[in-house]
Design an enzyme around this catalytic site. Structure first.
Site, short mmCIF file in Angstrom:
data_model
loop_
_atom_site.label_atom_id
_atom_site.label_comp_id
_atom_site.label_asym_id
_atom_site.label_seq_id
_atom_site.Cartn_x
_atom_site.Cartn_y
_atom_site.Cartn_z
CG ASP A 55 -2.28 0.80 0.96
OD1 ASP A 55 -2.26 1.59 0.12
OD2 ASP A 55 -3.06 0.68 1.86
CD GLU A 102 0.20 6.33 -3.11
OE1 GLU A 102 -0.45 5.29 -3.54
OE2 GLU A 102 0.22 6.50 -1.88
CG ASP A 116 -7.93 4.40 -0.09
OD1 ASP A 116 -7.64 3.27 -0.07
OD2 ASP A 116 -7.02 5.14 0.62
#
Length: 760
Positions: free
Chosen positions: A436, A439, A500
């Protein structure tokens, strides 16, 4: 920057992109290549010395990089490299033995087989044609408007305060040209009129130009693609500033791009993968259902109870995913089990494996400053640093959790440390990791190898996923990850999911668009959170999203609240489970499509333009897709129960009724809640099997015939034991079915009217 509506407070993030300077009225600094002369030539390309409108001298290099591929470089130094090359190689050019170069005083022609570059040296002009001489794409000069102002950025570079800040190029765009690609872009499939920025965002959903996965590549309906080799925040202006031009701005030490011939999108993608790497095929079990703990506190007892319910209720499932709370709250992500919630993880993993489950663990490349592991890792220099040399403790969680250090994967010692943590979990029996985030590299960070955060930001995710994939391959025998962030070449990291997304119908629609754009960017193994991530889906949306998930390349149920089927009303549980069983029934077909995608780079979830590139509607139809080549899937994208579906040319058979329908038009469908609009290409032979609890390694196959062939139909069943070519030949009033390969056909069914069958 991505567009934001007025009066909405802009959310600032520690990892926002730097902005290029804005040129003031009358300010100098823009230079365009005006003429060039050949200084070197060989059988693969030329080097030219170019003069600019600002009296500069720049170096142009045009070389053949494979059959149908020509590379263009412009920079100050002929040996210039992209800044990201300090950390990773993004593109590996090839060669073409049949290449030829004609270099004269006024003209240069480079022949790469199905692609040619034609250069006029004075005044400068560069265009690319196909083998027949048809123009595919041509540079646009910096034409002034009626006021005398230049409205596009020409082939050249720009400076600010005497320092080069970006190189750029502009191409002519005919009025009917359509574009696809740029990674997991959630905007309409045709990118004309958009302005994609290649900067990996924590996108907080799937409904804007902010993207977790950017790929500086696009393909055109005119039969070519363009790939930019740079890890910088490249900006593409796809006919937004002016409807007649595509502009590319590269804030790097050069502009280095590849023009790739088609003419079909599948051929462009095949050549693209030759440059950037073929996709990696996930293990077969990964194509089964993944069911998550959800984003709430979990425990060993709950995991085992979840597994028991799945098997008791007959829900096909191969992977259990444990999200954040397998680790202690506040320690994320130090890769250590929470000893209170999971007192015996190895024992738990052994029990789950006996029940047929693999286990996936959530991780990210950040370590909370509250973790016991933080201080020692910081002391050893395992995190990115600030300009003053201190560890960069960043708000990578947008204030919702504690600030964290960011593991520095340019530091070999940090890589080994992180890899050791992964190996500990893998040796306990963990099968795969969900990678996950990634970024969150701030632009002003400094890496161990001296790179700035700006230069590292996009390629950081590749370093992270490479580390996890290599450790997984060492112990588990496969290199799969389940990644949120990616960049150019990320097809070597299957699988990837859409992040998400909100649990609402419109967000499901934009998620479809993201998957189609990512597929047109060379990434075939993609997924999303069935049911949506943020919030709780209504029962009908849960069913509809489950259907979309079941007919996606891979499928996972995950969200901020439970996505376990039994947590929904009985009719919603039944609808979701029936969708999963449909997937397991279609597994021989789905896995065959996966093997083909890994070999060719063509997507599993195919925008209609992949198979129908000459159909203008196929470049716009972005709320439906082909799964493989024979199934057309049109998820229900609103609660009203009715939608329009575009059927390409040919005859299509309704999966549920067996009724044929002529294509080349839109049809309106109103399916019951337990059925997704699903059509099969007429004449297709679809291999299916009996659904079981888990994906079967060597399934017993039944062949479903969609429309009795006038003469012959054929398909290929692909598996680890090889290819099986299946034929169905019309012999008078009977159908003779044969299989050449390791698979055997156990039975034949017809969708609609049939005839007697002989299986040879």
């Amino acid at each position: 920057m991505p567009y934001r509506p007025p009066l909405i407070a802009r959310e600032y993030f520690v990892a926002d992109p730097p902005e290029l300077p804005v040129r003031e009225r009358g300010e100098e600094g823009l230079s365009a290549l005006t003429r060039a002369e050949v200084v070197a030539s060989d059988g693969q390309g030329v080097t030219l010395k170019g003069d600019t409108s600002a009296d500069e001298t720049l170096i142009v290099q045009l070389t053949v990089a494979g059959e149908g591929v020509i590379r263009v470089r412009l920079g100050q130094d002929p040996d210039a490299r992209t800044r990201s090359a300090r950390a990773i190689t993004l593109v590996t050019p090839g060669r073409y033995g049949g290449a030829s170069v004609e270099a004269g005083h006024s003209r240069v022609v480079i022949d790469a087989g199905s692609l040619r570059a034609e250069v006029r040296l004075d005044p400068w002009n560069l265009r690319f044609t196909d083998r027949a001489g048809r123009t595919l794409v041509e540079q646009a000069p910096a034409r002034p408007d009626i006021s005398g102002r230049v409205r596009t950025l020409p082939f050249g570079r720009s400076t600010a305060d005497g320092v080069p800040v970006a190189y750029h190029d502009t191409f002519v765009a005919p009025a009917d040209e359509a574009f696809g690609g740029f990674g997991e872009s959630f905007t309409p499939l045709d990118k004309r009129g958009q302005r994609p920025l290649m900067w990996n965002f924590d996108a907080f959903g799937a409904e804007s130009q902010r993207a977790y996965k950017n790929v500086p590549f696009y393909l055109s309906n005119r039969g070519y693609g363009i790939l930019v080799d740079s890890g910088a925040p490249v900006e593409f202006d796809m006919c937004q500033s002016t409807h007649s031009a595509v502009q590319i701005v590269v804030p790097d030490d050069l502009i280095d791009y590849y023009v790739i011939a088609g003419p079909a999108p599948a051929e462009v993608l095949s050549r693209f993968c030759a440059l950037t790497g073929k996709p990696v095929l996930p293990p077969k079990w990964a194509f089964g259902t993944w069911i998550s703990s959800g984003f709430f506190r979990d425990s060993q007892e709950r995991v085992l109870e979840r597994a028991r319910k799945i098997r008791e209720r007959g829900i096909p499932c191969d992977v259990l995913h444990l999200d954040c709370y397998w680790q202690a709250d506040g320690h994320w992500s130090d890769l250590s089990w929470d000893p209170e919630a999971f007192p015996d993880p190895a024992g738990m993993l052994a029990v789950l494996r006996e029940q047929g489950f693999r286990v996936c663990l959530w991780i990210n490349p950040y370590v909370s400053h509250l973790s016991p592991a933080f201080a020692d890792a910081a002391r050893q220099g395992f995190f990115l640093r600030r300009q003053d040399g201190e560890p960069y403790v960043a708000d990578v969680w947008h204030g919702s959790h504690e600030p964290s250090g960011i593991v520095d994967f340019t530091n070999p010692a940090a890589v080994e440390w992180f890899r050791g943590l992964l190996l500990d979990r893998l040796r306990e029996g963990v099968a795969v990791f969900k990678t996950d985030f990634a970024e969150g590299v701030p632009a002003d960070a400094v890496a161990f190898n001296g790179m700035s955060g700006t230069d590292l930001h996009n390629v950081y995710t590749l370093l992270f996923n490479d580390t996890v994939a290599e450790a997984t391959r060492e112990v588990a025998g496969h290199g799969m990850v389940w990644a949120r962030s990616s960049y150019l070449g990320g097809q070597r990291h299957p699988a990837q999911w859409s992040g998400d997304v909100d649990a609402v119908y419109p967000a499901m629609g934009s998620t479809i668009r993201g998957g189609l754009s990512h597929g047109l960017s060379g990434v075939p193994f993609w997924s999303h959170d069935a049911g949506g991530f943020t919030g709780t889906p209504t029962p009908d949306l849960y069913i509809r999203w489950s259907q979309f998930g079941a007919l996606s390349p891979l499928v996972r149920f995950h969200g901020t609240t439970s996505r376990e089927p039994w947590e929904f009303p009985p009719h919603a549980e039944m609808g979701a489970v029936e969708a999963i069983r449909l997937r397991y029934r279609l597994m021989p077909y789905i896995y065959s499509a996966a093997v083909t995608a890994a070999e060719t780079g063509a997507p599993m979830m195919r925008a209609l333009c992949v198979d129908h590139p000459d159909d203008p509607v196929a470049w716009q139809a972005d709320l439906e897709y082909l799964l493989g080549t024979d199934l057309l899937v049109a998820p229900m994208i609103s609660a009203d129960g009715t939608r329009k579906v575009y059927l390409p040319s040919g005859v299509w058979v309704d999966y549920w009724t067996g009724e044929p329908t002529d294509g080349g038009r839109y049809v309106t469908v109103s399916p019951p809640l337990d059925q997704i609009p699903l059509f099969v290409r007429h004449g297709a032979l679809i291999p299916v099997t009996e659904p079981r609890d888990t994906v079967t390694e060597d399934p017993l196959i039944t062949l479903v015939v969609y429309g009795v062939p006038e003469r012959e139909s054929r398909t290929t069943i692909r598996d680890l034991d090889g290819d099986t070519i299946v034929t169905a030949v019309r012999d008078g009033d009977r159908l003779v079915v044969g299989a050449d390969g390791p698979k055997r056909i156990a039975g034949v069914e017809f969708a609609g009217p049939g005839i007697p069958v002989v299986i040879e």
